[in-house]
Design an enzyme around this catalytic site. Structure first.
Site, PDB file in Angstrom:
ATOM      1  N   ARG A  17    -145.199 -40.591 -31.457  1.00 26.99           N
ATOM      2  CA  ARG A  17    -145.921 -40.499 -30.189  1.00 26.99           C
ATOM      3  C   ARG A  17    -146.841 -41.699 -29.966  1.00 26.99           C
ATOM      4  NH1 ARG A  17    -146.086 -34.919 -28.375  1.00 26.99           N
ATOM      5  NH2 ARG A  17    -148.085 -35.287 -27.364  1.00 26.99           N
ATOM      6  N   HIS A  48    -136.004 -65.543  -2.633  1.00 29.67           N
ATOM      7  CA  HIS A  48    -137.243 -65.373  -1.873  1.00 29.67           C
ATOM      8  C   HIS A  48    -138.477 -65.610  -2.744  1.00 29.67           C
ATOM      9  CE1 HIS A  48    -135.167 -63.994   1.711  1.00 29.67           C
ATOM     10  NE2 HIS A  48    -134.416 -63.223   0.931  1.00 29.67           N
ATOM     11  N   GLU A  57    -135.190 -51.224 -15.588  1.00 26.56           N
ATOM     12  CA  GLU A  57    -135.252 -50.506 -16.860  1.00 26.56           C
ATOM     13  C   GLU A  57    -134.980 -51.435 -18.034  1.00 26.56           C
ATOM     14  OE1 GLU A  57    -135.443 -47.357 -19.704  1.00 26.56           O
ATOM     15  OE2 GLU A  57    -136.343 -47.752 -17.738  1.00 26.56           O
ATOM     16  N   CYS A 104    -151.910 -38.146 -28.015  1.00 26.07           N
ATOM     17  CA  CYS A 104    -152.145 -38.109 -29.454  1.00 26.07           C
ATOM     18  C   CYS A 104    -151.354 -36.957 -30.041  1.00 26.07           C
ATOM     19  CB  CYS A 104    -153.629 -37.934 -29.726  1.00 26.07           C
ATOM     20  SG  CYS A 104    -154.687 -38.936 -28.674  1.00 26.07           S
ATOM     21  N   ASN A 153    -156.753 -33.721 -27.849  1.00 24.14           N
ATOM     22  CA  ASN A 153    -155.915 -34.582 -27.017  1.00 24.14           C
ATOM     23  C   ASN A 153    -156.368 -34.448 -25.577  1.00 24.14           C
ATOM     24  OD1 ASN A 153    -154.401 -35.130 -29.260  1.00 24.14           O
ATOM     25  ND2 ASN A 153    -152.629 -33.897 -28.658  1.00 24.14           N
ATOM     26  N   GLY A 154    -156.332 -35.548 -24.825  1.00 25.42           N
ATOM     27  CA  GLY A 154    -156.698 -35.489 -23.412  1.00 25.42           C
ATOM     28  C   GLY A 154    -157.967 -36.261 -23.118  1.00 25.42           C
ATOM     29  N   TRP A 191    -154.664 -42.011 -30.142  1.00 26.36           N
ATOM     30  CA  TRP A 191    -154.353 -43.160 -29.299  1.00 26.36           C
ATOM     31  C   TRP A 191    -155.608 -43.411 -28.478  1.00 26.36           C
ATOM     32  CZ3 TRP A 191    -153.944 -44.538 -24.115  1.00 26.36           C
ATOM     33  CH2 TRP A 191    -153.154 -45.663 -23.821  1.00 26.36           C
ATOM     34  N   LYS A 241    -145.542 -42.038 -26.766  1.00 26.80           N
ATOM     35  CA  LYS A 241    -144.306 -41.443 -26.265  1.00 26.80           C
ATOM     36  C   LYS A 241    -144.566 -40.519 -25.088  1.00 26.80           C
ATOM     37  CE  LYS A 241    -139.910 -40.405 -26.352  1.00 26.80           C
ATOM     38  NZ  LYS A 241    -138.935 -41.398 -25.833  1.00 26.80           N
ATOM     39  N   LYS A 271    -137.564 -52.098 -21.111  1.00 25.40           N
ATOM     40  CA  LYS A 271    -137.221 -51.922 -22.527  1.00 25.40           C
ATOM     41  C   LYS A 271    -137.609 -53.160 -23.330  1.00 25.40           C
ATOM     42  CE  LYS A 271    -136.053 -47.944 -22.617  1.00 25.40           C
ATOM     43  NZ  LYS A 271    -137.168 -47.913 -21.699  1.00 25.40           N
ATOM     44  N   GLU A 329    -141.391 -53.379 -23.712  1.00 23.01           N
ATOM     45  CA  GLU A 329    -141.941 -52.319 -24.558  1.00 23.01           C
ATOM     46  C   GLU A 329    -141.797 -52.625 -26.046  1.00 23.01           C
ATOM     47  OE1 GLU A 329    -141.514 -48.061 -22.298  1.00 23.01           O
ATOM     48  OE2 GLU A 329    -139.669 -48.994 -23.002  1.00 23.01           O
TER      49      GLU A 329
END
Length: 614
Positions: free
Chosen positions: A28, A510, A487, A2, A106-107, A80, A609, A491, A494
């Site tokens: 963020r 396979h 990656e 947050c 935060n946390g 968040w 973020k 992307k 996301e």
């Protein structure tokens, strides 16, 4: 994950100052927000609060009226959700039962259930589902049991277990702001007559560049005249201030519609910055000043700790370390590493990779590795971040501020730094001068080549327009381009919410090739010359089953264009450098697909973020 922003001193309108600071923290990721303001004098008794669900940008001036009057101190928060749904009740700030105290946090407080049960037995009623509300009621209780605010505050901090960065207002001390840190970053900004608090230094640059970084187990008391810092045991720490190097223009959008697009276009400059002053042609090596003391330590193997995009960078780094320095290398998900009995052998160098330098799992894994005797090295983008301070040595990415949630320029600079590290150790372990010079030349040419790839944005947008309705993508690559496939798929997931998978090209047969049909787009990463014949065989397998092939290959490649529906070319480069160039088209493809599908590119749903909780 947050955001926290606050100020104290020289009465100001929180609707301007704090809301403005929160807007700088929007990148963020968050789902609700709020502001609390101290009364103009201690006799008023209560803190004013405004809370809302959704984005600050959707707020109109009339909605800010509760926090529009001048105040001597205020704190704000973007949340968040972890504990409890994203609604107004669970949004921060949270108040004590008499309205005297307001807190943002935060946390995650790991022992909040135990504390909550204890407080409920004492008669405290809880309105929210959050762990944060437990803190404000615990503080309220401890203030009743102690003789001073600082004594009660310190006692509360010592009773909390978990990660937290928190800020507190006390209506009886309207000209004070209190903050504390354990595992979640907080920065104090210093200026004449007014002090600031933020969870991210980038939000401070328009106000001040003189800052103090709080360490774990430390709290601060801010007033108009300055800031004092203490341990949780109330011992003064007398921390010196540092000067931020970030310029105000570096955090602005400029002419770009989104930060993600700006940061993709920033990559040539970011690459120049991370190379500047580091290439030593006379020694066929690199100058990495932060590693000088490692020469005295025996390094026999490398263990890379990372999460998300940084983990993908670590997979490329494994190839670099093993090929150039002959150092056996393991890449670990930091979130898994700390919960298993991983073997840390003598001579192990642990490399912690994190854009923010605050990733909770990576930081915890790093601390555990150091406790077991490993040498540690940080690869981070943020000066003064927790991982940088914990390691005491490392290499900065010099990518500049990155506000888009999806990593772009930080990822490519991570690859460059890992290649620099591999070259550094390789030259110390027998790499030839010739090979070292070849790599230096390849790195020097990289920014100009990257600029040529970025210039293909319109071409890539036209390709994206052909796949707006595709709900699934496959990305494939071999060797160092397999992590680039991972990656690229990340992307796309996301920012566009399209399901995508990255995999080694040879693994298609396979099992996953069962997914390939005429509606399945397959992005082929194929820039490395030594593996071209093999990747071409894999493309033939896809083509035979009707897959729609988008190839990323070198300009001189004649093989893949003949097999592909769409082709994106990059300049021909050294095989260890070409994957860095191949990354850029995957970023642009994800960006344009997201925009075309109407997605929030810079703040994708459910994402943050900086992941500062487990």
């Amino acid at each position: 994950m947050c955001g926290i922003f606050g100020f104290v001193g020289a009465n100001a309108r929180p609707s301007d100052l704090v809301v403005g600071g929160l807007r700088r923290l929007e990148y963020r990721g968050y789902d609700s927000w709020g502001v609390a303001c101290s009364p103009l004098d201690a006799k008023s008794g209560k803190v004013r609060v405004l809370k809302s669900v959704g984005k600050i940008s959707r707020t109109v001036d009339e909605e800010l009226l509760p926090v529009s009057s001048p105040s001597p101190a205020a704190i704000g928060h973007t949340r968040w959700a972890t504990h409890g749904a994203p609604n107004e009740i669970n949004a921060h700030p949270h108040l004590s039962r008499d309205g005297r105290l307001a807190i943002v946090h935060n946390g995650i407080i790991e022992n909040y259930r135990e504390l909550r049960c204890h407080l409920e037995r004492l008669g405290y009623a809880f309105r929210s589902d959050t762990d944060t509300e437990t803190i404000v009621h615990l503080l309220d209780h401890n203030l009743e049991q102690t003789s001073s605010f600082t004594e009660g505050f310190a006692k509360t901090l010592r009773e909390l277990r978990g990660a937290f960065g928190l800020a507190v207002l006390d209506a009886r001390q309207p000209n004070r702001l209190f903050a504390a840190r354990m595992g979640s970053p907080l920065v104090v900004g210093l200026s004449d007559g007014r002090q600031y608090l933020s969870s991210d230094a980038n939000a401070l640059v328009s106000h001040t560049k003189e800052v103090i970084y709080l360490d774990d187990g430390e709290w601060a008391e801010l007033s108009a005249s300055g800031a004092e810092t203490f341990t949780f045991g109330r011992v003064a720490t007398h921390k010196p201030s540092q000067t931020l190097e970030v310029e105000t223009e570096a955090v602005s959008l400029g002419d770009f519609p989104h930060y993600m697009l700006k940061e993709i276009h920033d990559q040539p400059l970011a690459m120049r910055d991370v190379l500047r002053g580091r290439l030593l042609h006379g020694e066929a090596s690199v100058n990495l000043a932060g590693l000088s003391d490692l020469d005295k330590k025996p390094i026999n193997r490398v263990k890379i700790l990372a999460c998300g995009s940084s983990w993908h960078a670590g997979l490329v780094g494994k190839h670099y370390f093993e090929e150039l320095a002959q150092l056996p290398t393991e890449v670990e998900y930091a979130s898994e590493f700390r919960y298993r009995s991983a073997v840390i052998e003598p001579g192990t160098l642990v490399v912690a990779i994190s854009q923010s330098g605050e990733t909770a799992d990576t930081l915890a894994g790093l601390k555990e590795s150091m406790r077991r005797g490993a040498a540690a090295l940080g690869v981070v983008n943020v000066v003064g971040s927790s991982i940088a301070r914990e390691c005491g040595r490392g290499v900065y990415l010099h990518a500049g501020p990155e506000f888009g949630v999806a990593a772009t320029k930080s990822f490519t600079n991570q690859l460059i730094v890992l290649l620099q590290l591999a070259l550094y150790f390789g030259r110390k372990r027998g790499m030839s001068i010739r090979q070292g010079l070849q790599l230096l030349s390849a790195l020097e040419a990289l920014p100009e080549m990257a600029a040529r790839v970025v210039d293909k944005a319109d071409e890539i947008k036209a390709i994206a327009e052909q796949f707006i309705d595709s709900d699934h993508f496959l990305y494939i690559g071999r060797s160092t381009e397999y992590p680039i496939a991972l990656e690229g798929a990340l992307k796309l997931k996301e920012v566009s919410y399209i399901h995508a998978e990255g995999m080694p090209a040879a693994e298609l047969k396979h099992g996953p090739i069962a997914l390939v049909n005429e509606s399945m787009p397959v992005v082929v990463i194929g820039t490395q010359s030594f593996i071209m014949e093999k990747i071409a065989s894999n493309v033939q397998e896809i083509r035979a089953r009707g897959g729609r092939i988008i190839s990323i290959c070198c300009e001189e490649n004649d093989t893949l264009p003949a097999l592909s529906e769409h082709v994106i070319t990059v300049p021909k480069a050294h095989d260890l450098v070409s994957p860095i160039l191949a990354t850029i088209p995957t970023q642009l493809l994800a960006y344009y697909l997201a925009v075309l599908r109407g997605c929030d590119v810079d703040q994708p749903r459910n994402l943050a973020k900086s992941v500062t909780v487990e």
